[in-house]
Design a protein around this motif. Structure first.
Motif, mmCIF file in Angstrom:
data_model
loop_
_atom_site.group_PDB
_atom_site.id
_atom_site.type_symbol
_atom_site.label_atom_id
_atom_site.label_comp_id
_atom_site.label_asym_id
_atom_site.label_seq_id
_atom_site.Cartn_x
_atom_site.Cartn_y
_atom_site.Cartn_z
ATOM 1 N N THR A 1 -6.846 1.878 1.142
ATOM 2 C CA THR A 1 -5.862 2.929 0.824
ATOM 3 C C THR A 1 -6.098 4.597 1.211
ATOM 4 O OG1 THR A 1 -6.540 3.517 -1.308
ATOM 5 C CG2 THR A 1 -5.139 1.842 -0.920
ATOM 6 N N ALA B 1 -0.513 -0.127 -4.813
ATOM 7 C CA ALA B 1 -1.557 0.073 -4.257
ATOM 8 C C ALA B 1 -2.945 -0.239 -4.935
ATOM 9 C CB ALA B 1 -1.745 1.325 -3.572
ATOM 10 N N LEU C 1 0.858 -1.171 -0.105
ATOM 11 C CA LEU C 1 -0.001 0.040 -0.113
ATOM 12 C C LEU C 1 0.759 1.233 0.153
ATOM 13 C CD1 LEU C 1 -2.708 -1.329 2.536
ATOM 14 C CD2 LEU C 1 -2.764 -1.442 0.127
#
Ligand code: ADP
Ligand code: MG
Lengths: 313, 366
Positions: A255, A175, A169
Motif C-alpha cells: 500500500t 487495506a 487496497l
C-alpha cells in the motif's frame, strides 16, 4: 584468588615468579577464558546493536537540519501530530492481530500435522513452509497483483460465489486487512514449525494419563498441551511481536502507507518521514517509539518463562 | 469395584505382527493379578487394551460385566500407574491427584477429603504443594499411585511401576503397593517382567510368553507345579536346572540316566505318573534349592551325585555353586559352611520329590 595470591607470594625470593604464576592462573580462569571466547560476539553486538541504537537516540534529539541539539522537541511534535497517533494505533492493531492470527493458525496447522503419520507428514510440512521461505518482497508483489482492482483474482473467485467486489487496497480498512492477511500468510508457517516441534516433545503418556483421568480431547488440549507449550508459545509470540511491529516490506510494497497514510506502521512511517521527506531526526524519533512498548512486553514474557523453567524442567 | 474378563483377546499391529494372540483371563473382584513375562511378550499391550489406550483387534473385554471394547478410557472407570509416572509437570502434587476428580466435577470438599486421605495412606502429605520436579523417584511413584487411589476406580492398572526405582526402593515400594491393596482392596492388574515382584504381590500370577498365556495360578502353584518348561525356567531365582536325561525302567522302578554316567532314582510316588514315558529322552528339571550339599536331612528321596564346581559364589546366607554337565549349566545352593572349592569334586544330593520331567518335544511338564 586472594588466598592463591598470598600463597604464591609467600616465598621471599619468588616475588616475580609468583606474579608470572598468578598471571598465568588468571589467564586460565574459566571466567577469563569465557570472556575471551565471547569477545567476537560482544564486538558484533556493540557494533550492530548498541552503536546504532545509541546513534538513533542521538539523531532523534537533533533539529531538522541536524545542526543543533533540539532536546525532546521531535517527540513533542510527534505527540501533537494526529497522523502519528494514527500510525501508533495502526501499528498496534496490525501487530497484535497478525501475531494472534499467526499463532492460532500456526498452532492449528501444527496440530493437524502432528496427527498425520510421519511418512506423509514430511510432504505436508514442506509444502506448508513454502510461504515462509519465499522472499517476502516477492510474495507480497504476488499478493499485490491478486489484490489489484482491475485484475484481482481474489475478487474473481469471490464473484463466482456472487460476493460483491472488494476494494482491497482502495479502502483503508480493507487495506489494513489485506496487509494482515499477507503477513499471516508469510508468518504462520514459522509458528507451525515451532509448535510442531513442541507438540512432539510432549510425552505421549501425559495424554494417556489424562485420557484415563477422564479428559476429553478438548480438555487434554486445554490442561496438558497448552500448559506444556506455554513457554514456547510465549517466546514465539514475543519474538513475532517484535518482528511484526518492525515490519516494513509488506506495507511498503502493498500500500505504501496509503490510502491517505492510513495503513502506515512505525517502520514505514519512519522511512516516509525520515528518508522521503528528509527529516531524519523526526524519523528516528518515530522508530524509537516502538522500543519502550516492546521492552515492557519482553520483560514480562521472559520473566514468566524463567519462572516456569525453574519450576517444571 | 469389579471383575475383569478377557475373552480371546487379539492385538495385531500393522504388518501382521501379533503382539497378543488370543488370550482368555477371568479376574475376580478384589483380586490382585500380575502379568509377568520377558520383555516384548505382550504384557503392556494386554494392559493397555484393558485401559482402552490400545484398540482391540479381536475378542472382548468386559469390566464389571460391561463390554468395554468401544468405550473410551475416560468412561471405563479405571486408573493406571505408568512406569515413568506420567505426572503433569505444571501441576502441584495436590493438583495432579485432584485432576481426575476435578474433571469429573466432584465437589471441592469431597476432592479435598479424598486427596488428603490418599496422601495420608501414601505418606506424602508434606509434599502436596510441590511440583513433580522437586520430588524423588520414589515420591513421584507415590503421587502416581495417589492419583489412582483418589479416583476410587473399578480397576487399578500398573505397568511396571517399580522399574525406574533403585533396588532398595523397589523392595520398599513393593511392600507399599501390597499394603495399599490390602487397604483399598480394588481389583488390580499389575504388569512386571520381574518374577520376584510377581510372586510377592500376586494373588494369581499370569505367565505370558510370545503373546500367549503359558500358565495362570497362585505363586506357590507356579513354583511347585509349573505347566511348561518356560514357566519352570522363568519362575524362581536362580533359574531351574535343566539336564538332558533318559527315563529307564528296571524291575518296576524308574531311574534317570544322566550324562557322565550319573543315575538318579525316581521316587516311588512318581512312578505311576512317569511310567508311560519310560525309555524316552526327557529333560530333568530341578531347582538349585533342591540340589544341595550332602547333609543329613529329613527330606525324603535324596539322591546322591558328585560334580565339580566351576564357579563358587558366596552370598552370605548361602553359597551358589555352578557346574557344567555335558553342556548343561547347573547351579546348586549350598550351606555357607560347606567347604567347596573350584575344581574339587563335591558330593551333592538331589531332592527327588521336588523333581520335574519335561517332554523335550512339546516342552510340557510331564
Ligand atoms: N505401536 C506398536 N507397533 C508395532 N509393534 C508394537 C507396538 N507396540 C508394541 N509392539 C510389539 O508388540 C510386542 C509386545 O509389546 P509389549 O506389550 O510392549 O511387550 P511387554 O511385554 O514388554 O510390555 C513387542 O514385540 C513389540 O515390539
Ligand atoms: Mg511393557
Amino acid at each position: 584468588m586472594a588466598a592463591d595470591g598470598s600463597l604464591a607470594m609467600s616465598g621471599t625470593a619468588g616475588v616475580s615468579a609468583g606474579r608470572a604464576n598468578s598471571l598465568q592462573r588468571f589467564a586460565r580462569r574459566r571466567s577469563t577464558i569465557a570472556f575471551v571466547m565471547t569477545l567476537p560476539l560482544l564486538v558484533v553486538i556493540v557494533g550492530l546493536v548498541a552503536y546504532p541504537a545509541a546513534f538513533g537516540i542521538y539523531l532523534s534529539m537533533l533539529n531538522r537540519r541536524m545542526t543543533a541539539f533540539a532536546g525532546t522537541l521531535n517527540f513533542e511534535l510527534l505527540f501533537e501530530s494526529e497522523t502519528f497517533w494514527m500510525v501508533a494505533f495502526q501499528s498496534c492493531f496490525f501487530a497484535i492481530t497478525a501475531v494472534l492470527l499467526k499463532a492460532s493458525i500456526g498452532f492449528w496447522l501444527a496440530h493437524m500435522l502432528h496427527h498425520i503419520p510421519n511418512n506423509r507428514q514430511r510432504k505436508w510440512r514442506g509444502m506448508l513452509l513454502v510461504p515462509w521461505v519465499i522472499p517476502p518482497a516477492l510474495s507480497t508483489l504476488g499478493w499485490w497483483w491478486m489484490f489489484d482492482p482491475s485484475y484481482s483474482s481474489i475478487n474473481w473467485l469471490l464473484s463466482i460465489i456472487s460476493v460483491p467486489e472488494v476494494p482491497w487496497l482502495g479502502h483503508h480498512w480493507w487495506a489494513r486487512i489485506a496487509i494482515i492477511m499477507v503477513n499471516v500468510w508469510i508468518g504462520a508457517p514459522f509458528f507451525m514449525i515451532m509448535y510442531l516441534a513442541a507438540l512432539k516433545s510432549v510425552p505421549e503418556q501425559l495424554y494417556e494419563a489424562a485420557a484415563i483421568d477422564g479428559a476429553t480431547s478438548w480438555q487434554r488440549l486445554r490442561y496438558v498441551t497448552l500448559p506444556m507449550m506455554a513457554n514456547i508459545i510465549s517466546i514465539t509470540v514475543l519474538f513475532s511481536l517484535i518482528v511484526t511491529f518492525a515490519n516494513y516490506d509488506i506495507v511498503r510494497v502493498l500500500t505504501n502507507g496509503g490510502p491517505r497514510d492510513l495503513t502506515h506502521v512505525f517502520a514505514s512511517y519512519a522511512f516516509q518521514v525520515g528518508i522521503l521527506s528528509g527529516n531524519i531526526p523526526r524519523g528516528a524519533a518515530v522508530s524509537l517509539f516502538m522500543f519502550p512498548i516492546l521492552a515492557i512486553c519482553a520483560f514480562f514474557v521472559l520473566r514468566s518463562v524463567t519462572r516456569r523453567n525453574k519450576e517444571q524442567m | 469395584m469389579a471383575q475383569v474378563s478377557l475373552r480371546r483377546i487379539v492385538k495385531a499391529y500393522e504388518g501382521d505382527v501379533q503382539a497378543v494372540k488370543g488370550i482368555d483371563l477371568e479376574i475376580a473382584d478384589h483380586e490382585f493379578v500380575v502379568l509377568v513375562g520377558p520383555s516384548g511378550c505382550g504384557k503392556s499391550t494386554t494392559l493397555r487394551m484393558i485401559a482402552g489406550l490400545e484398540e482391540i483387534t479381536d475378542g472382548e473385554i468386559a469390566i464389571g460385566g460391561t463390554i468395554v471394547n468401544d468405550i473410551p478410557p475416560r468412561d471405563r472407570d479405571i486408573a493406571m500407574v505408568f512406569q515413568n509416572y506420567a505426572l503433569y509437570p505444571h501441576m502441584s502434587v495436590y493438583e495432579n491427584m485432584a485432576f481426575g476428580l476435578t474433571l469429573r466435577k466432584f465437589p471441592k470438599a469431597e476432592i479435598d477429603k479424598r486427596v488428603k486421605e490418599a496422601a495420608r495412606i501414601l505418606d506424602i502429605t508434606p509434599l502436596l504443594e510441590r511440583k513433580p520436579k522437586a520430588l524423588s523417584g520414589g515420591q513421584r511413584q507415590r503421587v502416581a499411585m495417589g492419583r489412582a487411589i483418589v479416583r476410587d476406580p473399578k480397576v487399578f492398572l500398573f505397568d511396571e511401576p517399580l522399574s525406574n526405582l533403585d533396588a532398595k526402593l523397589r523392595v520398599q515400594m513393593r511392600t507399599e503397593i501390597k499394603k495399599v491393596h490390602q487397604t483399598v482392596n480394588t481389583t488390580t492388574v499389575y504388569v512386571t517382567h520381574d518374577q520376584v515382584e510377581a510372586m510377592t504381590l500376586a494373588d494369581r500370577v499370569v505367565v505370558m510368553n510370545h503373546g500367549v498365556i503359558e500358565q495362570v495360578g497362585p505363586p506357590q502353584e507356579l513354583y511347585h507345579n509349573p505347566a511348561t518348561r518356560f514357566v519352570a525356567g522363568f519362575i524362581g531365582s536362580p533359574a531351574m536346572n535343566f539336564i538332558p536325561a533318559r527315563l529307564e525302567e528296571a524291575s518296576g522302578a524308574l531311574r534317570l540316566q544322566l550324562p557322565q554316567g550319573i543315575v538318579l532314582d525316581v521316587p516311588e510316588a512318581r512312578t505311576a505318573r512317569y511310567r508311560q514315558h519310560a525309555g524316552k529322552p526327557v529333560l530333568f528339571g530341578i531347582r538349585p534349592e533342591h540340589l544341595t550339599d550332602d547333609k543329613p536331612t529329613d527330606k525324603t528321596n535324596p539322591a546322591p551325585l558328585s560334580l565339580t564346581p566351576e564357579v563358587i559364589e558366596p552370598m552370605g546366607m548361602e553359597t551358589l555353586a555352578h557346574f557344567k554337565l555335558d553342556g548343561a549349566e547347573i547351579s546348586a545352593r549350598l550351606d555357607p559352611a560347606t567347604p567347596a572349592s573350584v575344581g574339587a569334586p563335591l558330593r551333592l544330593i538331589a531332592h527327588m520329590d521336588q523333581m520335574h520331567l519335561i517332554d523335550p518335544t512339546t516342552d510340557r511338564v510331564l
